[in-house]
Design an enzyme around this catalytic site. Structure first.
Site, PDB file in Angstrom:
ATOM      1  N   ASP A  21       0.865  -1.189   0.000  1.00 37.49           N
ATOM      2  CA  ASP A  21       0.000   0.000   0.000  1.00 37.49           C
ATOM      3  C   ASP A  21       0.897   1.232   0.000  1.00 37.49           C
ATOM      4  O   ASP A  21       2.067   1.164   0.393  1.00 37.49           O
ATOM      5  CB  ASP A  21      -0.917   0.015   1.228  1.00 37.49           C
ATOM      6  CG  ASP A  21      -1.918   1.173   1.179  1.00 37.49           C
ATOM      7  OD1 ASP A  21      -2.640   1.287   0.177  1.00 37.49           O
ATOM      8  OD2 ASP A  21      -1.949   1.986   2.104  1.00 37.49           O
ATOM      9  N   SER A  22       0.314   2.364  -0.404  1.00 31.87           N
ATOM     10  CA  SER A  22       1.069   3.612  -0.357  1.00 31.87           C
ATOM     11  C   SER A  22       1.434   3.959   1.091  1.00 31.87           C
ATOM     12  O   SER A  22       2.397   4.687   1.322  1.00 31.87           O
ATOM     13  CB  SER A  22       0.233   4.733  -0.971  1.00 31.87           C
ATOM     14  OG  SER A  22      -0.986   4.850  -0.269  1.00 31.87           O
ATOM     15  N   CYS A  84      -4.030  -1.237  -2.497  1.00 33.48           N
ATOM     16  CA  CYS A  84      -4.155   0.219  -2.624  1.00 33.48           C
ATOM     17  C   CYS A  84      -4.963   0.442  -3.890  1.00 33.48           C
ATOM     18  O   CYS A  84      -4.568  -0.009  -4.968  1.00 33.48           O
ATOM     19  CB  CYS A  84      -2.772   0.844  -2.755  1.00 33.48           C
ATOM     20  SG  CYS A  84      -2.782   2.611  -3.087  1.00 33.48           S
ATOM     21  N   GLU A 169      -4.896   9.994   8.389  1.00 38.45           N
ATOM     22  CA  GLU A 169      -3.482   9.820   8.766  1.00 38.45           C
ATOM     23  C   GLU A 169      -3.126  10.707   9.954  1.00 38.45           C
ATOM     24  O   GLU A 169      -2.303  10.348  10.778  1.00 38.45           O
ATOM     25  CB  GLU A 169      -2.583  10.157   7.572  1.00 38.45           C
ATOM     26  CG  GLU A 169      -2.772   9.200   6.424  1.00 38.45           C
ATOM     27  CD  GLU A 169      -1.509   8.465   6.029  1.00 38.45           C
ATOM     28  OE1 GLU A 169      -0.415   8.999   6.233  1.00 38.45           O
ATOM     29  OE2 GLU A 169      -1.638   7.333   5.509  1.00 38.45           O
ATOM     30  N   CYS A 203     -11.157   2.965  -0.879  1.00 36.68           N
ATOM     31  CA  CYS A 203      -9.837   3.426  -0.451  1.00 36.68           C
ATOM     32  C   CYS A 203      -9.553   2.695   0.851  1.00 36.68           C
ATOM     33  O   CYS A 203     -10.408   2.632   1.735  1.00 36.68           O
ATOM     34  CB  CYS A 203      -9.838   4.936  -0.218  1.00 36.68           C
ATOM     35  SG  CYS A 203      -8.314   5.510   0.567  1.00 36.68           S
ATOM     36  N   HIS A 205      -7.863   3.292   3.351  1.00 35.52           N
ATOM     37  CA  HIS A 205      -7.856   4.049   4.613  1.00 35.52           C
ATOM     38  C   HIS A 205      -9.256   4.146   5.235  1.00 35.52           C
ATOM     39  O   HIS A 205      -9.392   4.300   6.439  1.00 35.52           O
ATOM     40  CB  HIS A 205      -7.381   5.487   4.369  1.00 35.52           C
ATOM     41  CG  HIS A 205      -5.901   5.630   4.309  1.00 35.52           C
ATOM     42  ND1 HIS A 205      -5.140   5.066   3.320  1.00 35.52           N
ATOM     43  CD2 HIS A 205      -5.039   6.280   5.125  1.00 35.52           C
ATOM     44  CE1 HIS A 205      -3.878   5.384   3.525  1.00 35.52           C
ATOM     45  NE2 HIS A 205      -3.788   6.112   4.613  1.00 35.52           N
TER      46      HIS A 205
HETATM   47  N1  DGL Z   1      -4.348   3.552   0.076  1.00 34.89           N
HETATM   48  C1  DGL Z   1      -4.755   4.460  -0.969  1.00 34.89           C
HETATM   49  C2  DGL Z   1      -5.970   3.867  -1.704  1.00 34.89           C
HETATM   50  O1  DGL Z   1      -6.523   2.837  -1.341  1.00 34.89           O
HETATM   51  C3  DGL Z   1      -5.075   5.837  -0.472  1.00 34.89           C
HETATM   52  C4  DGL Z   1      -3.949   6.598   0.157  1.00 34.89           C
HETATM   53  C5  DGL Z   1      -3.163   7.440  -0.790  1.00 34.89           C
HETATM   54  O2  DGL Z   1      -3.688   8.400  -1.376  1.00 34.89           O
HETATM   55  O3  DGL Z   1      -1.976   7.171  -0.889  1.00 34.89           O
HETATM   56  O4  DGL Z   1      -6.368   4.458  -2.684  1.00 34.89           O
END
Ligand code: DGL
Length: 284
Positions: A21-22, A84, A169, A203, A205
């Site tokens: 993931d990012s 992600c 975050e 997403c 998050h």
């Molecule tokens: N984890 C990313 C997603 O599912 C979102 C976070 C980011 O923008 O890096 O799209």
């Protein structure tokens, strides 16, 4: 003797499932996958130092994601899950079609969009679903395109929430100002069509907001996190691909890497993962 030593080496070889993931969000997906597949080994990599990816261009998301995939391959992962949505939307296809055949034709990289769209049609009665995601995911139109393949009778209503990842975050989502942003985005999505009865959190998050979102939308609209959908589809994938399943080591091991300072990562990661996390550092 040598043969025994080689056999021991083969038996000891770790071939974990890589989860990328990012940043922190993929930990919500890993948590669900691990609940479904507790005996498998996993390596998580969060590119926290370069997150968020949500507003980045296709080229940059592709470049960063490919670096992460190569890193996980180098760690011995024959299978990598892009947990992600932004990376799945912007990089997955190029990696599968152009890079994998050159890097390793037997390794696999899977995303989170297809497993979600495969089942989304079963979760709506009204046939109107809402998709909430980053700007990158929504602008890519990946969800309407994929959903049209599995449930062409469903109408998709999308809305980008660029403030949500920073709010999550920075743990500001329960602050009154944070709540206001979240409420306005939900209202904007619902105002597109009052028949929406299922909202996919596209997403990784956003599951942190599950309770807050359920309170906002009320009992008649389902708020759907992706983790359990991805976990179930991965279990099915492994049953259908015994050649991949046989490669994966199953000692229940779990390790974490981050491109951020590990102490910074560890402090927040447990909030997403639900357990204590101790990461190692890796940067490119
Ligand atoms: N984890 C990313 C997603 O599912 C979102 C976070 C980011 O923008 O890096 O799209």
């Amino acid at each position: 003797m040598v043969a025994l030593f080689l056999l021991a080496l083969v038996l000891m070889k770790r071939s974990p499932i890589g989860v990328f993931d990012s940043g922190y969000g993929g930990l919500t997906v890993l948590s669900a996958i691990r609940a479904q597949l507790p005996h498998y080994d996993f390596i998580y990599f969060g590119d926290n130092a370069r997150a968020p990816y949500g507003n980045r261009s296709f080229d940059v998301v592709y470049e960063f994601t490919l670096e992460a995939v190569n890193f996980l391959f180098e760690q011995g992962c024959p299978l990598v899950i892009l947990a992600c949505n932004t990376a799945s939307a912007k990089a997955l296809r190029s990696i599968q079609q152009n890079d994998l055949p050159k890097i390793s034709p037997t390794n696999r990289v899977l995303g989170v969009i297809r497993p979600s769209t495969e089942v989304l049609g079963e979760l709506t009665h009204s046939k109107h679903v809402g998709i909430l995601g980053t700007q990158g995911t929504i602008a890519s139109n990946s969800y309407p395109i994929e959903l049209a393949k599995f449930a062409p009778d469903i109408e998709v209503h999308q809305h980008a929430c660029p403030m949500w990842v920073p709010l999550i975050e920075n743990q500001q989502y329960e602050h009154p100002a944070g709540r206001q942003f979240i409420m306005e985005d939900v209202q904007q999505l619902l105002s597109t069509n009052p028949a929406i009865d299922a909202i996919l959190l596209a997403c990784t998050h956003y599951p942190v907001l599950q309770q807050q979102l359920e309170e906002l939308v009320g009992p008649n609209i389902k708020v759907i996190p992706q983790g359990p959908l991805v976990a179930e589809k991965l279990a099915t994938y492994l049953k259908m691909h015994p050649e991949m399943d046989a490669q994966l080591s199953k000692n229940g091991d779990l390790s974490f890497y981050t491109s951020e300072t590990p102490t910074v990562f560890n402090a927040k990661a447990s909030h997403f993962f639900g357990e204590k996390v101790e990461a190692q550092h890796h940067s490119f």
